[in-house]
Design an enzyme around this catalytic site. Structure first.
Site, short mmCIF file in Angstrom:
data_model
loop_
_atom_site.label_atom_id
_atom_site.label_comp_id
_atom_site.label_asym_id
_atom_site.label_seq_id
_atom_site.Cartn_x
_atom_site.Cartn_y
_atom_site.Cartn_z
N GLU A 271 -15.53 -10.03 3.63
CA GLU A 271 -16.43 -9.78 4.92
C GLU A 271 -14.64 -10.24 5.07
O GLU A 271 -13.68 -11.46 3.97
CB GLU A 271 -16.76 -11.13 5.28
N HIS B 70 -8.15 7.62 12.01
CA HIS B 70 -7.61 8.58 11.13
C HIS B 70 -8.50 9.95 11.34
O HIS B 70 -7.99 10.81 11.21
CB HIS B 70 -8.71 8.04 9.29
N ARG C 238 -7.97 -8.13 4.46
CA ARG C 238 -6.85 -7.46 4.56
C ARG C 238 -7.40 -5.55 5.79
O ARG C 238 -7.34 -5.16 6.03
CB ARG C 238 -6.38 -7.11 3.26
N HIS D 171 -8.20 1.67 12.88
CA HIS D 171 -7.79 2.93 12.03
C HIS D 171 -8.49 3.58 11.10
O HIS D 171 -8.29 5.44 11.14
CB HIS D 171 -7.17 2.13 10.77
N LYS E 138 0.54 -0.99 -0.14
CA LYS E 138 0.01 -0.27 0.32
C LYS E 138 0.90 1.38 0.65
O LYS E 138 2.09 1.06 0.80
CB LYS E 138 -0.42 0.23 1.07
P1 NAD Z 1 7.26 8.71 10.18
O1 NAD Z 1 8.05 7.91 9.10
O2 NAD Z 1 7.03 10.00 10.61
O3 NAD Z 1 8.33 8.23 11.09
C1 NAD Z 1 8.30 8.76 12.51
C2 NAD Z 1 9.13 9.92 12.31
O4 NAD Z 1 10.74 9.12 13.27
C3 NAD Z 1 9.76 10.71 11.44
O5 NAD Z 1 10.17 11.76 12.85
C4 NAD Z 1 11.37 9.63 11.30
O6 NAD Z 1 12.07 10.62 10.28
C5 NAD Z 1 11.78 9.35 12.58
N1 NAD Z 1 12.83 8.55 12.50
C6 NAD Z 1 12.51 7.04 11.28
N2 NAD Z 1 13.28 6.20 11.69
C7 NAD Z 1 13.87 6.64 12.55
C8 NAD Z 1 14.78 6.25 12.91
N3 NAD Z 1 15.84 5.38 12.85
N4 NAD Z 1 15.83 7.07 14.13
C9 NAD Z 1 15.10 8.18 15.10
N5 NAD Z 1 14.00 8.71 14.35
C10 NAD Z 1 14.21 7.55 12.96
O7 NAD Z 1 5.90 7.57 10.76
P2 NAD Z 1 5.81 6.05 10.80
O8 NAD Z 1 4.78 5.68 12.45
O9 NAD Z 1 7.30 5.24 10.56
O10 NAD Z 1 4.72 5.69 9.76
C11 NAD Z 1 3.42 6.21 9.90
C12 NAD Z 1 3.22 6.55 8.58
O11 NAD Z 1 3.48 5.25 8.15
C13 NAD Z 1 1.37 6.97 7.90
O12 NAD Z 1 1.76 7.89 6.92
C14 NAD Z 1 0.95 6.00 8.08
O13 NAD Z 1 0.18 6.39 6.94
C15 NAD Z 1 1.70 4.94 7.39
N6 NAD Z 1 0.69 3.61 7.49
C16 NAD Z 1 1.16 3.16 5.79
C17 NAD Z 1 1.33 1.97 6.26
C18 NAD Z 1 0.80 1.13 4.91
O14 NAD Z 1 0.25 -0.41 4.44
N7 NAD Z 1 1.17 1.37 3.95
C19 NAD Z 1 0.68 0.73 7.35
C20 NAD Z 1 0.77 1.81 8.47
C21 NAD Z 1 1.54 3.32 8.33
N1 GLY Z 2 -1.86 -1.38 6.89
C1 GLY Z 2 -3.07 -1.76 6.25
C2 GLY Z 2 -2.45 -2.74 5.18
O1 GLY Z 2 -1.43 -2.79 5.20
O2 GLY Z 2 -3.53 -3.35 4.53
#
Ligand code: NAD
Ligand code: GLY
Length: 364
Positions: free
Chosen positions: A240, A254, A243, A250, A142
């Site tokens: 149903e 959200h 994923r 969420h 995603k």
């Molecule tokens: P993020 O990417 O903002 O990282 C969090 C913070 O940690 C940032 O400030 C980043 O610069 C810092 N950081 C990253 N790695 C670091 C490290 N090793 N040491 C120090 N600082 C570090 O947030 P996140 O929680 O990783 O991700 C959240 C995002 O992921 C949201 O946008 C959410 O929508 C998305 N998400 C996507 C999926 C998917 O399936 N694609 C699933 C869950 C969440």
């Molecule tokens: N984080 C939800 C998904 O990957 O489907």
């Protein structure tokens, strides 16, 4: 190093998990279409890890373009995508260039979406550096960006060629970010893995002090759960369950993220409070017992997560939740818990019960 497989036929790929992986260019080289990559990172992660990843690749003869974006959820938008495209075009990156996402979920989602649409699609590799991205966002394909009206509203399914989760990178992760990642770890236990939930209840202190064996086990078990769910319902089309169950908490979460403005609460924090709301509604529907609800709330609290929702006002929650991607033909499907370890998608929760559950969870 431990390796899991995401079984998606011709789009299958490995997840490598372990310490000291970043400098091992030989793990990446077999997955490059040509000896050209563009590493996308941000202003926080790049100074910590970009050189460690890039130097061995350059030494192996790979041309490396670097793209460093501003840090934060607020930058998961079109402007950042354009910055990536400007850099790729300036460096004359062609369709054989592999994009590498070095960072947390924001960078992973952005870079993955850029890869999905740059020159109609180029390969990409996830190198997640937060707990949240190592257990969730880097796996499953995603990708996307936020819209002011809703989280992750613009995006694409685009699977990586490889996920490289170097557990050493978690040593520099701020405490609050570690807790945010634990929200998604707990999610797997709640929706489909009761033995893991029991294990988490016993091992939460070890996880919070970053005990390496416990942390690696939690990452591996989470990725195993995610890989199984994604392999069974890659495009979230199951009528149903499927994923969609990965979105426990969420829809409520959200609403918090969008309602407060992106970046105010961390994604994992919003999911934590949202999970309490989902559990509260499940209790009101007669599915979760009081004890099961309390176990859920206590585990989230032990992970250092907020268990009280942001005070947006119930009507604002309802309005924002109406923009969720799980709204189909005007009907909102929520992910709720039948029991601990068993989740369902449910579209028939009475609106007054949803309102009451939100209200109950917005007061300490
Ligand atoms: P993020 O990417 O903002 O990282 C969090 C913070 O940690 C940032 O400030 C980043 O610069 C810092 N950081 C990253 N790695 C670091 C490290 N090793 N040491 C120090 N600082 C570090 O947030 P996140 O929680 O990783 O991700 C959240 C995002 O992921 C949201 O946008 C959410 O929508 C998305 N998400 C996507 C999926 C998917 O399936 N694609 C699933 C869950 C969440
Ligand atoms: N984080 C939800 C998904 O990957 O489907």
């Amino acid at each position: 190093m431990r390796t899991l497989n995401v079984a998606l036929g011709e789009r299958a790929y490995p997840i490598h998990i372990g310490p000291g992986l970043l400098p091992q260019a030989e793990l990446l080289l077999p997955y490059l279409r040509s000896k050209a990559v563009a590493i996308v990172s941000n202003t926080t992660v790049a100074p910590l890890y970009l050189k460690t990843l890039a130097a061995p690749l350059r030494a192996a003869g790979v041309r490396v373009t670097e793209v460093v974006l501003p840090d934060g959820e607020a930058y998961k938008n079109w402007d950042s995508l354009n910055t990536i495209f400007d850099a790729l075009l300036a460096a004359r990156c062609d369709r054989s260039t592999t994009l590498i996402a070095l960072g947390g979920g924001v960078i992973g989602d952005l870079c993955g979406f850029a890869a999905a649409i740059y020159q109609r699609g180029v390969p990409f590799i996830q190198v997640p550096t937060t707990l949240l991205s190592q257990v969730d966002s880097s796996v499953g394909g995603k990708t996307g960006i936020n819209h002011p009206r809703g989280k992750n509203m613009i995006g694409a399914f685009w699977q990586p060629q490889l996920v490289l989760a170097d557990t050493d990178t978690l040593k520099t992760l701020p405490e609050r970010e570690l807790s945010a990642g634990l929200a998604e770890v707990i999610k797997y236990g709640l929706i489909r893995d009761l033995p893991f939930l029991d294990w988490l209840e016993c091992n939460m202190p070890a996880l919070r002090t970053r005990e390496a064996v416990a942390l690696t086990y939690a990452i591996e078990r989470s990725c195993q759960n995610k890989a199984e769910v994604v392999a069974a319902d890659e495009f979230e089309t199951a009528k149903e369950g499927g994923r969609a169950l990965l979105n426990l908490g969420h829809t409520f979460g959200h609403a918090i993220e969008t309602g407060l403005g992106y970046g105010e609460w961390l994604h994992g924090e919003a999911v934590g409070a949202g999970t309490v709301m989902a559990a509260e509604l499940s209790r009101r529907l007669g599915w979760l017992t009081d004890l099961e609800f309390e176990r859920t709330r206590a585990l989230l609290a032990a992970a250092g997560l907020p268990i009280v929702g942001a005070p947006l006002g119930v009507e604002r929650y309802i309005d924002l939740m109406g923009h969720d991607k799980k709204v189909i033909a005007g009907k909102l499907r929520l992910v709720l818990l039948k029991h601990l370890g068993e989740a369902v998608t449910y579209g028939d929760a009475p609106p007054e019960q949803i309102r009451a559950a939100i209200e109950a969870c917005c007061h300490a």
